[in-house]
Scaffold this motif. Sequence first.
Motif, PDB file in Angstrom:
ATOM      1  N   HIS A   1       0.819  -1.397   0.013  1.00 44.35           N
ATOM      2  CA  HIS A   1       0.236   0.192  -0.127  1.00 44.35           C
ATOM      3  C   HIS A   1       1.106   1.282  -0.014  1.00 44.35           C
ATOM      4  O   HIS A   1       0.305   2.325   0.227  1.00 44.35           O
ATOM      5  CB  HIS A   1      -1.365   0.102   1.435  1.00 44.35           C
ATOM      6  CG  HIS A   1      -2.056  -0.758   0.833  1.00 44.35           C
ATOM      7  ND1 HIS A   1      -2.837  -0.997  -0.197  1.00 44.35           N
ATOM      8  CD2 HIS A   1      -1.728  -2.599   1.898  1.00 44.35           C
ATOM      9  CE1 HIS A   1      -3.597  -2.502  -0.318  1.00 44.35           C
ATOM     10  NE2 HIS A   1      -3.044  -3.089   0.775  1.00 44.35           N
TER      11      HIS A   1
ATOM     12  N   CYS B   1      -7.310   0.813  -5.492  1.00 44.72           N
ATOM     13  CA  CYS B   1      -6.499   0.162  -4.565  1.00 44.72           C
ATOM     14  C   CYS B   1      -8.033  -0.561  -3.431  1.00 44.72           C
ATOM     15  O   CYS B   1      -8.984  -0.244  -2.677  1.00 44.72           O
ATOM     16  CB  CYS B   1      -5.701   0.206  -3.581  1.00 44.72           C
ATOM     17  SG  CYS B   1      -4.685  -1.668  -2.957  1.00 44.72           S
TER      18      CYS B   1
ATOM     19  N   CYS C   1      -7.540  -0.946  -0.114  1.00 45.15           N
ATOM     20  CA  CYS C   1      -7.681  -0.407   0.812  1.00 45.15           C
ATOM     21  C   CYS C   1      -8.305   0.929   0.765  1.00 45.15           C
ATOM     22  O   CYS C   1      -8.313   1.568   2.271  1.00 45.15           O
ATOM     23  CB  CYS C   1      -6.068  -0.369   1.089  1.00 45.15           C
ATOM     24  SG  CYS C   1      -5.373   0.673   0.650  1.00 45.15           S
TER      25      CYS C   1
ATOM     26  N   CYS D   1      -1.751   2.696  -5.320  1.00 48.55           N
ATOM     27  CA  CYS D   1      -0.985   1.677  -4.123  1.00 48.55           C
ATOM     28  C   CYS D   1       0.164   0.307  -5.145  1.00 48.55           C
ATOM     29  O   CYS D   1      -0.903   0.134  -6.460  1.00 48.55           O
ATOM     30  CB  CYS D   1      -1.388   0.588  -3.312  1.00 48.55           C
ATOM     31  SG  CYS D   1      -2.834   2.022  -1.693  1.00 48.55           S
TER      32      CYS D   1
END
Length: 447
Positions: free
Chosen positions: A268, A280, A282, A287
């Motif tokens: 990340h 991403c 996340c 990332c």
Amino acid sequence: MMLHTSPMETQRRASFEQHSQDVLNLLGAGHQLTRAEIASRLGVTRTTITPVLSQLHDEGAIVTVATQSGEGRGRRAAILAIDPTAVRHIGVDMSHTRVIVILANNAGTEIVSGMKEFQAGATWESRCTTAIKFIQTLVSSHELHLRQLSRIAIGLPGSASWHFGFSEENYPAVFPSRAELKAESRTQVMQDSANDTRLRVTQIFAEEFHVPVATAHHIRYAAIAEAANHPSAENLLYVRLSSGVGGAVIDCGKAVVGAAKLAGEIGHMCVDHSDNAPLCRCGKRGCLEAFISITALENSWRKAGHPKDTFADLCEAAHQDNPERRTNPGNSSRTSRLPDSNRRAQEIVVQAAKTLGRAIGCAAVVTDPDSIVISGEVGNLLLTQQEVIQTEVDKEILPVAQSRVCAASVGFKAGAVGAVIASMSEANTASTPSTPPNLINPRIYDT
Ligand SMILES: [Zn+2]
């Protein structure tokens, strides 16, 4: 009637326990010794050590492996060793799809290991049940016993993948945005979810086996195993590239954890800061994982004119200038690919290797590792361009620094191996052995 224990009795018991532990440590290091030799090494009298040895013998912790050959007519002395069937440590690596288990003795030597797949969509409770039954089956089918079990260490997926409750193989189609999930609550949700599950897993195993249970990120355990297998590398950056991209930082043999248990999440790190950089899982954009996961590379390959191909096809195309592969009859259907297609595959791999090299180079500036260990399916593919990765790393790190890029050496059991090492370290039973535990090339029943 009340039973009282005198201070002298308490002290005697503590001393007895300490001597038991000392004997286990001594024999656990692989020594085979007589009673007299054990007493001498521990600096105690034979009268002190004899009842301790008798109890350990009765409990199945130690066994007589031979009798000393001598010229005298007296009784031959028994040679004692750790019981090879006594399981002392259990290392477990649980992912969303399978569990890997290693049963190890007091020296950390693997007695037996195995892998069991989980049913698709199984809950953590049911995964624990499967893992426990699997351990019990390994114990009974190999005629082992758990009477000497000291600890269990369990590697679990990292906090980032707990966040959404999805498996690494099952990314969410819709991502919560940063606005929807403010930084504070993001951390809290993630921590709560991870902590609840970790706590429950710990509880289930502790209730079953009645020993202390530790849990940690399984990538950290894998990194600990790699560090143990590189005795000269106490400081290590570990990167696993697969359906996700994870990592761990080992500093002086210990894994760096971080405030929110997120240290080492190299997947990340932002490698593209443009507004339209890929999203991403996340919730961030750009990332590393969004560029060099299996899915990301597969997408690049499909965009390059192979819409139905998979990651395996990309690997094969990238390898096709290798004469060994070309002459492999199993690959005959693929050798008709156009050279252009091989070139495109290699371009994708070189580009990904550069992207990886820059990211881990930045991480290496901060962490100053001896080695940067790369693992996983994507890692293996990118390591075909190891010099490219090393060149990018060398551009980032200080000229006086040396961080060598290399392939992981422990294999698929690394997470469970690291769990055993962590269990040994926590129990302090082997008091930091001078050589790493022999789990990499296990000797089975070495008495
Ligand atoms: Zn990310």
